[in-house]
Design an enzyme around this catalytic site. Structure first.
Site, PDB file in Angstrom:
ATOM      1  N   ARG A  52      13.793  -3.024   8.818  1.00  0.00           N
ATOM      2  CA  ARG A  52      13.002  -2.294   9.812  1.00  0.00           C
ATOM      3  C   ARG A  52      12.869  -3.173  11.049  1.00  0.00           C
ATOM      4  O   ARG A  52      12.636  -4.374  10.908  1.00  0.00           O
ATOM      5  CB  ARG A  52      11.591  -2.043   9.243  1.00  0.00           C
TER       6      ARG A  52
ATOM      7  N   ARG B 195      -6.729   2.334  11.141  1.00  0.00           N
ATOM      8  CA  ARG B 195      -6.315   0.956  11.347  1.00  0.00           C
ATOM      9  C   ARG B 195      -7.197   0.249  12.368  1.00  0.00           C
ATOM     10  O   ARG B 195      -6.968  -0.921  12.682  1.00  0.00           O
ATOM     11  CB  ARG B 195      -4.874   0.949  11.847  1.00  0.00           C
TER      12      ARG B 195
ATOM     13  N   LYS C 233       0.821  -1.223   0.000  1.00  0.00           N
ATOM     14  CA  LYS C 233       0.000   0.000   0.000  1.00  0.00           C
ATOM     15  C   LYS C 233       0.856   1.275   0.000  1.00  0.00           C
ATOM     16  O   LYS C 233       0.466   2.253  -0.633  1.00  0.00           O
ATOM     17  CB  LYS C 233      -1.062   0.003   1.105  1.00  0.00           C
TER      18      LYS C 233
ATOM     19  N   ARG D 118       2.407  -8.594  13.865  1.00  0.00           N
ATOM     20  CA  ARG D 118       1.755  -7.538  13.066  1.00  0.00           C
ATOM     21  C   ARG D 118       0.603  -8.113  12.250  1.00  0.00           C
ATOM     22  O   ARG D 118      -0.430  -7.467  12.079  1.00  0.00           O
ATOM     23  CB  ARG D 118       2.781  -6.865  12.151  1.00  0.00           C
TER      24      ARG D 118
ATOM     25  N   ARG E 173      12.311  -7.476   2.884  1.00  0.00           N
ATOM     26  CA  ARG E 173      12.314  -6.017   2.769  1.00  0.00           C
ATOM     27  C   ARG E 173      13.504  -5.414   3.547  1.00  0.00           C
ATOM     28  O   ARG E 173      13.673  -5.685   4.729  1.00  0.00           O
ATOM     29  CB  ARG E 173      10.987  -5.522   3.348  1.00  0.00           C
TER      30      ARG E 173
END
Ligand code: AMP
Length: 215
Positions: A160, A88, A13, A171, A127
């Protein structure tokens, strides 16, 4: 146009929201980016948010709603926007609706990028980003020429903290429990536009643009 991007962490996103915002010339506002910036600068907001973010938990609604209210009051949302990572939770979605009702404005669409868990875990685990210039990399699709070193500036590539495997799992659970219910919230208002989020980023972008009827 006022848009919201929904989707699990790693659904793409952020990438798609930034690209669409540029195409339709509206502000791209990512609450995750705002919070990471605040943590980096050790602001009051950053100090409050850090622990939640590192554990893969959501920052409390009151903190995040205040942040968006400040943005709205400042007028930066007045010429159209894409919200990425907000709302959220259902209380955040309700607060947003109340804020915009009061201002005589509204959300046009909530775009959901649909990606299954297996693909999400694969993406988040690969990532990385440059610790100096923030350039993103995605193993194994977009790897640097030299392992662990940024092609652009020679900086060190890092992950991250919330992309560490045990945090990713949390998450995803948080997304299913707290964020997914807002899909229904927008579906009931006929604002939800679901887009398959797998494939090349260009293909996904084309799907979004076609679905919104933008040329
Ligand atoms: P993101 O970059 O959107 O994945 O956000 C990174 C982290 O920032 C999340 O895991 C949360 O800890 C926090 N965060 C971002 N947006 C929100 C929000 N709307 N509500 C609560 N926490 C948020």
């Amino acid at each position: 146009m006022n848009l919201i991007f929904l989707g699990a962490p790693g659904s793409g996103k952020g990438t798609q929201a930034a690209r669409l915002a540029e195409k339709i010339s509206v502000l791209h506002l990512s609450t995750g980016d705002l919070l990471r910036e605040a943590v980096k600068d050790s602001t009051e907001l950053g100090k409050k948010a850090k622990g939640y973010m590192e554990a893969g938990e959501l920052v409390p609604d009151s903190i995040i709603i205040e942040l968006i209210e400040e943005k709205q009051k400042s007028g930066v949302l007045g010429k159209g926007f894409i919200l990425d990572g907000f709302p959220r939770t259902v209380p955040q979605a309700e607060a947003l609706e109340a804020m915009f009702n009061q201002a005589g404005s509204k959300i046009d669409y909530a775009i959901l990028l649909d990606v299954d868990d297996e693909e999400i875990i694969k993406r988040l685990s690969g990532r990385m980003y440059c610790s100096d210039c923030q350039e993103p990399y995605n193993y194994p699709i977009n790897m640097p020429g030299q392992e662990g070193v940024c092609d652009k500036c020679g900086g060190r590539l890092v992950r991250r903290p919330d992309d560490e495997p045990e945090v990713i799992k949390n998450r995803l659970e948080v997304y299913r429990e707290q964020t997914q219910p807002i899909e229904d919230y927008y579906r009931k208002q006929s604002l939800l536009v679901a887009i398959p989020g797998t494939g090349r980023p260009d293909e996904i972008f084309d799907r979004i643009v076609k679905k919104l009827g933008i040329n």
